[in-house]
Write a protein that holds these residues in place. Structure first.
Motif, PDB file in Angstrom:
ATOM      1  N   SER A 238     -14.330 -10.945   4.209  1.00 57.09           N
ATOM      2  CA  SER A 238     -13.497  -9.909   4.798  1.00 57.09           C
ATOM      3  C   SER A 238     -12.035 -10.243   4.587  1.00 57.09           C
ATOM      4  CB  SER A 238     -13.791  -9.789   6.302  1.00 57.09           C
ATOM      5  OG  SER A 238     -12.967  -8.823   6.904  1.00 57.09           O
ATOM      6  N   CYS A 239     -11.230  -9.230   4.326  1.00 54.60           N
ATOM      7  CA  CYS A 239      -9.812  -9.480   4.050  1.00 54.60           C
ATOM      8  C   CYS A 239      -8.984  -8.300   4.558  1.00 54.60           C
ATOM      9  CB  CYS A 239      -9.624  -9.693   2.553  1.00 54.60           C
ATOM     10  SG  CYS A 239      -8.065 -10.458   2.054  1.00 54.60           S
ATOM     11  N   PRO A 240      -8.924  -8.101   5.861  1.00 51.45           N
ATOM     12  CA  PRO A 240      -8.249  -6.917   6.398  1.00 51.45           C
ATOM     13  C   PRO A 240      -6.739  -7.012   6.345  1.00 51.45           C
ATOM     14  CG  PRO A 240      -8.937  -8.346   8.183  1.00 51.45           C
ATOM     15  CD  PRO A 240      -9.483  -8.949   6.923  1.00 51.45           C
ATOM     16  N   PHE A 241      -6.108  -5.851   6.273  1.00 55.12           N
ATOM     17  CA  PHE A 241      -4.666  -5.750   6.438  1.00 55.12           C
ATOM     18  C   PHE A 241      -4.425  -5.701   7.951  1.00 55.12           C
ATOM     19  CE2 PHE A 241      -3.456  -5.068   2.089  1.00 55.12           C
ATOM     20  CZ  PHE A 241      -4.528  -4.421   1.502  1.00 55.12           C
ATOM     21  N   ASP A 242      -3.996  -6.810   8.534  1.00 52.81           N
ATOM     22  CA  ASP A 242      -3.949  -6.854   9.989  1.00 52.81           C
ATOM     23  C   ASP A 242      -2.607  -6.428  10.585  1.00 52.81           C
ATOM     24  OD1 ASP A 242      -4.255 -10.529   9.925  1.00 52.81           O
ATOM     25  OD2 ASP A 242      -2.910  -9.157   8.878  1.00 52.81           O
TER      26      ASP A 242
ATOM     27  N   TYR B  99      -9.256   1.466   9.507  1.00 54.22           N
ATOM     28  CA  TYR B  99      -7.902   1.719   9.958  1.00 54.22           C
ATOM     29  C   TYR B  99      -7.809   3.108  10.565  1.00 54.22           C
ATOM     30  CZ  TYR B  99      -7.346  -2.243   6.935  1.00 54.22           C
ATOM     31  OH  TYR B  99      -7.503  -3.477   6.369  1.00 54.22           O
TER      32      TYR B  99
ATOM     33  N   SER C 128     -13.113  -3.028   6.247  1.00 54.91           N
ATOM     34  CA  SER C 128     -12.222  -2.982   7.401  1.00 54.91           C
ATOM     35  C   SER C 128     -11.863  -1.511   7.611  1.00 54.91           C
ATOM     36  CB  SER C 128     -10.979  -3.842   7.205  1.00 54.91           C
ATOM     37  OG  SER C 128     -10.327  -3.544   5.992  1.00 54.91           O
TER      38      SER C 128
ATOM     39  N   TYR D 101     -12.775  -5.091  11.694  1.00 51.54           N
ATOM     40  CA  TYR D 101     -12.845  -5.880  10.469  1.00 51.54           C
ATOM     41  C   TYR D 101     -14.013  -6.846  10.562  1.00 51.54           C
ATOM     42  CZ  TYR D 101     -10.617  -9.698  13.042  1.00 51.54           C
ATOM     43  OH  TYR D 101     -10.335 -10.689  13.954  1.00 51.54           O
ATOM     44  N   GLY D 102     -14.427  -7.350   9.389  1.00 50.86           N
ATOM     45  CA  GLY D 102     -15.539  -8.284   9.362  1.00 50.86           C
ATOM     46  C   GLY D 102     -16.840  -7.634   9.808  1.00 50.86           C
TER      47      GLY D 102
ATOM     48  N   ARG E 274      -2.373  -9.911   5.349  1.00 51.96           N
ATOM     49  CA  ARG E 274      -3.816  -9.956   5.345  1.00 51.96           C
ATOM     50  C   ARG E 274      -4.294 -11.368   5.664  1.00 51.96           C
ATOM     51  NH1 ARG E 274      -5.806  -7.451  -0.193  1.00 51.96           N
ATOM     52  NH2 ARG E 274      -7.412  -6.906   1.300  1.00 51.96           N
TER      53      ARG E 274
ATOM     54  N   LEU F 191      -5.210  -1.437  12.154  1.00 50.06           N
ATOM     55  CA  LEU F 191      -6.527  -2.032  11.980  1.00 50.06           C
ATOM     56  C   LEU F 191      -7.323  -1.895  13.277  1.00 50.06           C
ATOM     57  CD1 LEU F 191      -8.457  -3.832  10.223  1.00 50.06           C
ATOM     58  CD2 LEU F 191      -7.327  -5.803  11.284  1.00 50.06           C
TER      59      LEU F 191
ATOM     60  N   TRP G 117      -4.095   1.043  -2.481  1.00 49.68           N
ATOM     61  CA  TRP G 117      -3.683  -0.356  -2.600  1.00 49.68           C
ATOM     62  C   TRP G 117      -2.906  -0.534  -3.899  1.00 49.68           C
ATOM     63  CZ3 TRP G 117      -5.824  -4.112  -6.167  1.00 49.68           C
ATOM     64  CH2 TRP G 117      -5.363  -5.426  -5.948  1.00 49.68           C
TER      65      TRP G 117
ATOM     66  N   PHE H  38      -9.326   1.786  -0.961  1.00 54.16           N
ATOM     67  CA  PHE H  38      -9.482   2.510   0.284  1.00 54.16           C
ATOM     68  C   PHE H  38     -10.399   3.703   0.043  1.00 54.16           C
ATOM     69  CE2 PHE H  38      -6.464   0.682   3.242  1.00 54.16           C
ATOM     70  CZ  PHE H  38      -5.578   0.009   2.423  1.00 54.16           C
TER      71      PHE H  38
ATOM     72  N   TRP I  58      -8.765  -4.200  -4.472  1.00 55.18           N
ATOM     73  CA  TRP I  58      -9.115  -3.548  -3.215  1.00 55.18           C
ATOM     74  C   TRP I  58      -8.983  -2.047  -3.326  1.00 55.18           C
ATOM     75  CZ3 TRP I  58     -11.028  -6.924   0.235  1.00 55.18           C
ATOM     76  CH2 TRP I  58     -10.820  -8.271  -0.070  1.00 55.18           C
TER      77      TRP I  58
ATOM     78  N   TYR J 276       4.061   1.047   2.250  1.00 54.43           N
ATOM     79  CA  TYR J 276       3.860   0.119   3.355  1.00 54.43           C
ATOM     80  C   TYR J 276       3.705  -1.302   2.827  1.00 54.43           C
ATOM     81  CZ  TYR J 276       2.425   4.247   6.142  1.00 54.43           C
ATOM     82  OH  TYR J 276       2.362   5.452   6.793  1.00 54.43           O
TER      83      TYR J 276
ATOM     84  N   ILE K  49       0.875  -1.178   0.000  1.00 51.84           N
ATOM     85  CA  ILE K  49       0.000   0.000   0.000  1.00 51.84           C
ATOM     86  C   ILE K  49       0.912   1.228   0.000  1.00 51.84           C
ATOM     87  CG2 ILE K  49      -1.778   1.259   1.288  1.00 51.84           C
ATOM     88  CD1 ILE K  49      -1.206  -2.283   2.318  1.00 51.84           C
TER      89      ILE K  49
ATOM     90  N   TYR L  29     -19.620  -7.323   0.753  1.00 51.64           N
ATOM     91  CA  TYR L  29     -18.311  -7.533   1.383  1.00 51.64           C
ATOM     92  C   TYR L  29     -18.128  -6.523   2.506  1.00 51.64           C
ATOM     93  CZ  TYR L  29     -13.904 -10.010   1.001  1.00 51.64           C
ATOM     94  OH  TYR L  29     -12.858 -10.872   1.211  1.00 51.64           O
ATOM     95  N   TYR L  30     -17.628  -7.009   3.644  1.00 54.63           N
ATOM     96  CA  TYR L  30     -17.446  -6.124   4.783  1.00 54.63           C
ATOM     97  C   TYR L  30     -16.260  -5.178   4.572  1.00 54.63           C
ATOM     98  CZ  TYR L  30     -20.632  -9.066   7.498  1.00 54.63           C
ATOM     99  OH  TYR L  30     -21.722  -9.752   7.960  1.00 54.63           O
TER     100      TYR L  30
ATOM    101  N   TRP M  17       1.072  -4.259   9.717  1.00 56.73           N
ATOM    102  CA  TRP M  17       1.703  -3.315   8.793  1.00 56.73           C
ATOM    103  C   TRP M  17       3.165  -3.100   9.166  1.00 56.73           C
ATOM    104  CZ3 TRP M  17      -1.196   0.216   5.364  1.00 56.73           C
ATOM    105  CH2 TRP M  17      -2.565  -0.057   5.320  1.00 56.73           C
ATOM    106  N   GLY M  18       3.981  -2.843   8.146  1.00 58.14           N
ATOM    107  CA  GLY M  18       5.312  -2.349   8.397  1.00 58.14           C
ATOM    108  C   GLY M  18       5.257  -0.886   8.789  1.00 58.14           C
TER     109      GLY M  18
END
Lengths: 121, 109
Positions: A105-109, B35, B33, B48-49, A99, B45, A48, B100, B98, A95, A38, B30-31, A111-112
């Motif tokens: 759902s597919c979050p970026f959990d 930040y 997320s 999410y979900g 994920r 984060l 992204w 943002f 994806w 960054y 990102i 789609y959910y 990060w650098g």
């Protein structure tokens, strides 16, 4: 806990190729997860760039697809970004992130910390 | 332009409740997320979900979704919640791409 660290040149000349690496610790890339890049131009929002699965399947932002390559090196537990033919518009903080995806759902959990890349001659 | 639309700025009085919204067609299936990003820091984060918080995120943060709109609610906003907030989800192409949202600057008064 997964930790990510970007590395690479902070200054790239116009028309050249930007190359960054993301070293992953605390988790084996070959075990799964998606991995992504990102970027954020100074003072602007997040964009992204693309994602890669540990198997090597890649997905790129359509607006950057012709210039982007993301690859994974499981032996070094790292993944990389190459962006060709850069211009000043590619100046940004880059960054890397991990994920964890489900069907909805597919979050970026994770990060650098991010690395600033400036495109300038 | 982003396929996810956020209000550029929102303010809330200390201790009050604030809702930050994100609109987009892909949110019907789609959910999103969410930040949080503070100046000079990487995004974190927070939701999410359907309504999940990562470990360490205070329970004053919650998420919801209805139709094409996802919402992040902060119940009892604190001074440390002042930050930029971004939503993220798939784009509407049907491909695994994806996007943002443009981000919302939250000011705690």
């Amino acid at each position: 806990q997964v930790q990510l660290q970007e590395s690479g040149p902070g200054l790239v000349k116009p028309s050249e190729t930007l190359s960054l690496t993301c070293a992953v610790s605390g988790y084996s890339i070959s075990s799964g997860y998606y991995w992504g890049w990102i970027r954020q131009p100074p003072g602007k929002g997040l964009e992204w760039i693309g994602s890669i699965y540990h198997s090597g399947s890649t997905y790129y932002n359509p607006s950057l697809k012709s210039r982007v390559t993301i690859s994974v090196d499981t032996s070094k537990n790292q993944f990389s970004l190459k962006l060709s033919s850069v211009t000043a518009a590619d100046t940004a903080v880059y960054y890397c992130a991990s994920r964890t995806c489900s069907s909805t759902s597919c979050p970026f959990d994770y990060w650098g910390q991010g690395t600033l890349v400036t495109v300038s001659s | 332009s982003s396929e996810l639309t956020q209000d550029p700025a929102v303010s809330v009085a200390l201790g009050q409740t604030v809702r930050i919204t994100c609109q987009g067609d892909s949110l019907r299936s789609y959910y999103a997320s969410w930040y949080q990003q503070k100046p000079g820091q990487a995004p974190v984060l927070v939701i999410y979900g359907k309504n999940n918080r990562p470990s360490g995120i205070p329970d004053r943060f919650s998420g919801s979704s209805s139709g094409n709109t996802a919402s992040l609610t902060i119940t009892g906003a604190q001074a440390e919640d002042e930050a930029d907030y971004y939503c993220n989800s798939r784009d509407s192409s049907g491909n695994p791409h994806w996007v943002f949202g443009g981000g919302t600057k939250l000011t705690v008064l």
